[in-house]
Enzyme design. Structure first.
Site, PDB file in Angstrom:
ATOM      1  N   LEU A   1      -7.322  -0.577  -2.531  1.00 61.22           N
ATOM      2  CA  LEU A   1      -6.750  -1.222  -3.839  1.00 61.22           C
ATOM      3  C   LEU A   1      -6.791  -2.774  -3.668  1.00 61.22           C
ATOM      4  O   LEU A   1      -6.655  -3.287  -2.485  1.00 61.22           O
ATOM      5  CB  LEU A   1      -5.531  -0.680  -4.031  1.00 61.22           C
ATOM      6  CG  LEU A   1      -4.395  -0.652  -3.122  1.00 61.22           C
ATOM      7  CD1 LEU A   1      -3.659  -2.014  -2.957  1.00 61.22           C
ATOM      8  CD2 LEU A   1      -3.232   0.396  -3.364  1.00 61.22           C
ATOM      9  N   ARG A   2      -6.710  -3.384  -4.887  1.00 58.56           N
ATOM     10  CA  ARG A   2      -6.314  -4.775  -4.700  1.00 58.56           C
ATOM     11  C   ARG A   2      -4.889  -5.128  -5.145  1.00 58.56           C
ATOM     12  O   ARG A   2      -4.611  -4.357  -6.036  1.00 58.56           O
ATOM     13  CB  ARG A   2      -7.310  -5.549  -5.625  1.00 58.56           C
ATOM     14  CG  ARG A   2      -8.704  -5.429  -5.159  1.00 58.56           C
ATOM     15  CD  ARG A   2      -9.624  -5.868  -6.476  1.00 58.56           C
ATOM     16  NE  ARG A   2      -9.369  -4.756  -7.579  1.00 58.56           N
ATOM     17  CZ  ARG A   2      -9.913  -4.825  -8.563  1.00 58.56           C
ATOM     18  NH1 ARG A   2     -10.709  -5.822  -9.071  1.00 58.56           N
ATOM     19  NH2 ARG A   2      -9.941  -3.913  -9.837  1.00 58.56           N
TER      20      ARG A   2
ATOM     21  N   CYS B   1      -5.090  -9.632   3.469  1.00 62.31           N
ATOM     22  CA  CYS B   1      -6.324  -8.810   3.994  1.00 62.31           C
ATOM     23  C   CYS B   1      -7.674  -9.554   4.340  1.00 62.31           C
ATOM     24  O   CYS B   1      -7.958  -9.439   5.712  1.00 62.31           O
ATOM     25  CB  CYS B   1      -6.655  -7.766   3.234  1.00 62.31           C
ATOM     26  SG  CYS B   1      -5.232  -6.645   3.011  1.00 62.31           S
TER      27      CYS B   1
ATOM     28  N   ASP C   1      10.801   3.969   5.292  1.00 63.52           N
ATOM     29  CA  ASP C   1      10.656   2.499   5.838  1.00 63.52           C
ATOM     30  C   ASP C   1      11.823   2.128   6.856  1.00 63.52           C
ATOM     31  O   ASP C   1      12.782   2.743   6.734  1.00 63.52           O
ATOM     32  CB  ASP C   1      10.706   1.290   4.714  1.00 63.52           C
ATOM     33  CG  ASP C   1       9.736   0.124   4.974  1.00 63.52           C
ATOM     34  OD1 ASP C   1       8.449  -0.064   4.568  1.00 63.52           O
ATOM     35  OD2 ASP C   1      10.152  -0.652   6.140  1.00 63.52           O
TER      36      ASP C   1
ATOM     37  N   VAL D   1       0.809  -1.324   0.004  1.00 66.96           N
ATOM     38  CA  VAL D   1      -0.075  -0.084  -0.064  1.00 66.96           C
ATOM     39  C   VAL D   1       0.812   1.130   0.030  1.00 66.96           C
ATOM     40  O   VAL D   1       0.492   2.280  -0.763  1.00 66.96           O
ATOM     41  CB  VAL D   1      -1.137  -0.100   1.188  1.00 66.96           C
ATOM     42  CG1 VAL D   1      -1.386   1.551   1.567  1.00 66.96           C
ATOM     43  CG2 VAL D   1      -1.992  -1.012   0.895  1.00 66.96           C
TER      44      VAL D   1
END
Ligand code: NAD
Ligand code: UGA
Length: 438
Positions: A154-155, A261, A31, A12
């Protein structure tokens, strides 16, 4: 042009960073995984996502997208800070918020000017308030900030397109001015923007994922009934889908949902309900049916082969879905682990998830194409509906196999055509679950 920081550069976070920079903003993506950031600086993507590397490269070159591991550097000029860290499953099915806590604490300790902090991670209802408390508690000096929930829909596999053309943008905040500013950021996406309170926005995300998972378990239950009554679930779903009130999406019966998810989010919603004294019966049924789908495939295989010991079984597709290399909660892991534990040699082929699969399934014999996969095999199990599997040369596959057994966990092939080729073929819900008919 706005200055945006994205915390967490996973599926994401990286897509969010790439997309917002592509819309002309200046984005710093942070990150704590140093290897990930070092690689990104060299143009090496941490994930397989169609179209992502092109957008990243384009915006790095244009000087709009930067990568760092330093919170001080990332927050220096930021106006908006998206939190997009992982929220994996905790020990009791709850969402594990340790990464969100860490991110919020570090933001609080590092910020030196007012910020709008946006929760993009999928977080339990009430987390927006909790993040506010963490920021207040950890700021060395009080500085203004607002928390906005902006769940992501989103996928994987179509993430860039989904992000750039969403069906809606949901924003939740108690601060309408902050929500309005975040809304402005999303205007170029031209989707309806809905502003709610924090908790409602957080709930919209869980309810949406749970509803989609429910559709999948519903059609899988119908598939079982089809097997008992001799109907074809693919045609049933097609017939249902023409009804505009129902629609065609998320009615593909098969091995059940996987991924990072649906499994964790349905569990987390159920957990939230239970700790508040509610009994989420439908969610329990959704999870139970989904768990059963993997056993169902193994049972079909067992019905044909009997003992798995000494068998060579090919897994056609390893990723949890097509167009990704994500192996989180991939059905292939459950199927492969079981077969390996019961003495089978487990081979695997996947166009993208090769390395990721080997890390979680060390026993796997990886091959380079579907025809190598089936060479001398006792059975092949179809687990991921990659496009490249749709036009396999059935005759060649059959001739290469020791015994032409195919369990199609994705209903990719037509039962009659496969039987005509000489396969013992079983799909999911494609007619009677006995003999050659299913
Ligand atoms: P991911 O595991 O791919 O990425 C998370 C990243 O966060 C990792 O790179 C990790 O190193 C980093 N991180 C962890 N703690 C950090 C910290 N304190 N500071 C900076 N970075 C930190 O996760 P993901 O799949 O991108 O999911 C992120 C969130 O978005 C989850 O809540 C998920 O439920 C939600 N979501 C995911 C998807 C999807 O398709 N994967 C879609 C919608 C929503
Ligand atoms: C899903 C949602 O679709 C996204 O809207 C959401 O943002 C995301 O979860 C998330 O919160 O992370 P994703 O998991 O990437 O996206 O992929 P989906 O296409 O939804 O597929 C999920 C699983 O369901 C896969 O295993 C897929 O094979 C399976 N599936 C999907 C079915 O078994 N049948 C279907 O009809 C559709």
């Amino acid at each position: 042009m706005k200055n945006i920081t994205v915390i967490g550069v996973g599926y994401v976070g990286l897509v969010t960073s790439a997309a917002f920079s592509d819309l002309g903003n200046c984005v710093t993506a942070l990150d704590i995984n140093e290897e990930r950031i070092t690689n990104l600086k060299k143009g090496i993507m941490p994930i397989f996502e169609p179209g992502l590397s092109e957008v990243v490269e384009r915006n790095v070159r244009a000087g709009r997208l930067f990568f760092t591991t330093s919170y001080a550097e990332a927050l220096k000029d930021a106006e908006f800070v998206f939190i997009a860290v992982g929220t994996p499953e905790g020990v009791d099915g709850e969402a594990d918020l340790q990464y969100v806590r860490m991110a919020a604490e570090t933001i609080a300790k590092t910020m030196d000017h007012p910020l709008i902090i946006i929760n993009k991670s999928t977080v339990p209802v009430g987390t927006g308030d909790w993040v506010s408390d963490i920021i207040h508690e950890n700021q060395p000096h009080p500085l203004e900030f607002s928390v906005v929930s902006c769940p992501e829909f989103l996928r994987e596999g179509s993430a860039i397109t989904d992000f750039m053309t969403p069906d809606r943008t949901v924003l939740g905040s108690e601060d309408t001015n902050a929500a309005e500013r975040v809304a402005q950021l999303h205007l170029p996406l031209r989707a309806p923007i809905m502003v709610t309170d924090l908790r409602t926005a957080e709930m919209i995300k869980y309810a949406s994922n749970a509803f989609l998972a429910t559709r999948i378990s519903f059609i899988n239950e119908i598939a079982h009934i089809c097997e008992a009554l001799g109907a074809d679930v693919k045609e049933v779903a097609r017939g249902m889908g023409y009804d505009k009130r129902i629609g065609h999406h998320f009615l593909e019966a098969g091995i059940g949902y996987g991924g990072s998810c649906f499994p964790k989010d349905v569990k987390a919603l159920s957990h939230m309900a239970q700790i508040h004294g509610k009994h989420p019966q439908l969610l329990h049924a959704v999870m139970e049916i989904n768990d059963y789908q993997r056993r169902h495939v193994l049972l079909k295989l067992h019905d044909v082969l009997g003992d798995f010991k000494g068998r060579i079984i090919g897994l056609l597709g390893l990723a949890f879905k097509q167009n990704t290399d994500d192996m989180r909660e991939a059905p292939s892991t459950t199927i492969g682990d079981y077969l390996s534990e019961h003495g089978a040699t487990v081979r695997g082929y996947d166009p993208a998830a090769r390395d990721a699969a080997k890390r979680v399934m060390p026993y796997l014999e990886l091959v380079n194409n579907p025809y190598e996969l089936v060479k001398g095999a006792d059975a092949v199990v179809v687990l991921t509906p990659w496009n490249e599997f749709k036009q396999l040369d059935g005759q060649r596959v059959k001739e290469a196999m020791r015994t032409p057994v195919m369990i199609d966990g994705r209903n990719l092939y037509e039962p009659a055509a496969m039987r005509e080729l000489g396969f013992v073929y079983h799909g999911i819900g494609r007619g009677y679950n006995t003999g050659d008919n299913s």
